[in-house]
Design an enzyme around this catalytic site. Structure first.
Site, PDB file in Angstrom:
ATOM      1  N   TYR A 297       0.837  -1.197   0.000  1.00 36.92           N
ATOM      2  CA  TYR A 297       0.000   0.000   0.000  1.00 36.92           C
ATOM      3  C   TYR A 297       0.878   1.255   0.000  1.00 36.92           C
ATOM      4  O   TYR A 297       1.696   1.463   0.894  1.00 36.92           O
ATOM      5  CB  TYR A 297      -0.891  -0.008   1.235  1.00 36.92           C
ATOM      6  N   TYR A 341      -5.702   5.442  -7.163  1.00 42.40           N
ATOM      7  CA  TYR A 341      -5.925   5.363  -5.730  1.00 42.40           C
ATOM      8  C   TYR A 341      -7.318   4.833  -5.502  1.00 42.40           C
ATOM      9  O   TYR A 341      -8.305   5.562  -5.547  1.00 42.40           O
ATOM     10  CB  TYR A 341      -5.751   6.751  -5.092  1.00 42.40           C
TER      11      TYR A 341
END
Length: 388
Positions: A297, A341
């Site tokens: 991430y 995103y």
């Protein structure tokens, strides 16, 4: 599941379908429409229909409730629906919840989804605005008066301490940005397709909150992503090779807050990630040496380095050099810095593609992918592998 012993979830469920909308800065349609589009695409990919679905999982932060998505997507009766808290930290936990439901017989086919207009609608990077009072919001109240108003400012505190503790310069973060954008440049689905960067580009990008530059911060995206989870037995009868859930975990550390855990003993690591790492390695019986691809991430580059260190791929302060050496294929879809995103859900989809052998940046012989969710918050992780 326990932080003190291995669990028995691994090998009982698999991801059998992935689907997404296009990734844009202005979708021109509602978040509900994005969610439904992604769900239907994932079901098509799995060779299943809405009638096969009896479970849905999403984020508490999603504006499209499970029941509404079921109605709009033509899904009938549900026996399981669930939501995971803490923003991007929820990503891998949605799959964990789905796998738990499937393994226990509570549901047969569960779709995990996330959809938002994060660029054209509510922009998370704009900071704390119009929030209802909550207990966890009170923790933010200790920092907001001093100017720590945005996610970048919260991460900058830990990033500055990391650099100081290990005698590093901000340029060390650039290795993550360069690798992500290199992979995004080859990915037609990525927003930054065809647009690689260099370390010099990173160093020349403007400051956001020192020591973070523009190219250390993920982009803002409109879009949706969905994943279909079912039992491994059923998965073997479907068109796509199963991406087996080898291990799944959630984790929160001591003195945990949402992005502002500044009162811990140290700021150079991510205790919540350490909890997830211990659980994944213990339950899977694997180690960093067994991982072929890392999908980490990357809302901010410093936390990618800290994750590598918490998972044991390298020692404290060594992750910048580790990434620069290209030791582990990293974020082969381009990550949230380069592709989109989507709160980490697109990263899970990339891990599935690697196991299927269909990634645009395919790692030869990839059999095990590590996926992580948002850091700085209570988080989650997955090891996804091939069947046999």
């Amino acid at each position: 599941m326990s932080i003190r012993r291995a669990d028995s979830l691994g090998g009982k469920a698999a991801i059998v379908g992935i689907g997404a909308t296009e990734f844009s800065k202005d979708s021109g349609r509602s978040e509900l429409k994005l969610a439904v589009e992604a769900v239907r695409a994932a079901l098509d990919d799995a060779g299943l229909t809405p009638a096969d679905v009896d479970g849905l999982v999403t984020f508490t932060m999603d504006t499209s409730p499970e029941i509404t998505v079921a109605q709009a997507a033509g899904i009938g009766e549900l026996s399981f629906f669930s939501r995971i808290h803490y923003g991007g930290g929820a990503a891998c936990a949605t799959v964990q919840q789905a796998a738990l439901a499937v393994a226990s017989g509570v549901a047969d086919v569960v779709v995990c989804y996330r959809a938002f207009n994060e660029r054209s609608g509510r922009r998370f990077g704009s900071g704390v605005q119009r929030r209802e009072p909550t207990a966890e919001g009170a923790a933010l109240g200790w920092n907001l008066p001093y100017g720590l108003l945005t996610p970048a400012s919260w991460v900058a505190m830990a990033a500055r301490r990391y650099l100081h503790a290990y005698g590093l310069d901000p340029e060390v973060f650039g290795h993550v940005a360069v690798v992500d954008r290199l992979h995004a440049a080859r990915n037609p689905a990525a927003y930054f397709h065809g647009k690689p960067i260099t370390l010099a580009d990173h160093a020349a990008s403007r400051w956001i909150v020192e020591p973070l530059r523009l190219l250390d911060c993920c982009q803002e995206t409109d879009g949706g992503q969905a994943l279909v989870v079912t039992s491994l037995e059923r998965a073997r009868d479907l068109p796509r090779p199963p991406a087996v859930v080898v291990a799944a975990a959630q984790g929160a550390g001591r003195s945990q807050e949402q992005m502002t855990s500044f009162y811990r003993d140290g700021l150079t690591g991510l205790p919540e990630t350490a909890v997830v790492a211990r659980q994944l390695w213990r339950s899977s019986g694997l180690s960093p040496a067994d991982i072929d691809v890392g999908i980490l991430y990357d809302h901010f580059t410093p936390f990618v380095l800290m994750q590598l260190e918490e998972f044991g791929f390298c020692g404290p302060g060594e992750a910048g050099a580790f990434v620069a050496a290209d030791t582990l294929p990293l974020n082969t879809h381009g990550g949230q810095l380069g592709e989109a995103y989507l709160h980490g859900m697109n990263g899970i989809a990339e891990a599935v593609r690697q196991i299927r052998g269909t990634s645009v940046n395919q790692v030869a012989g990839a059999a095990r992918s590590l996926v992580t969710a948002g850091t700085g918050v209570p988080t989650s992780g997955l090891v996804i592998g091939s069947d046999g």
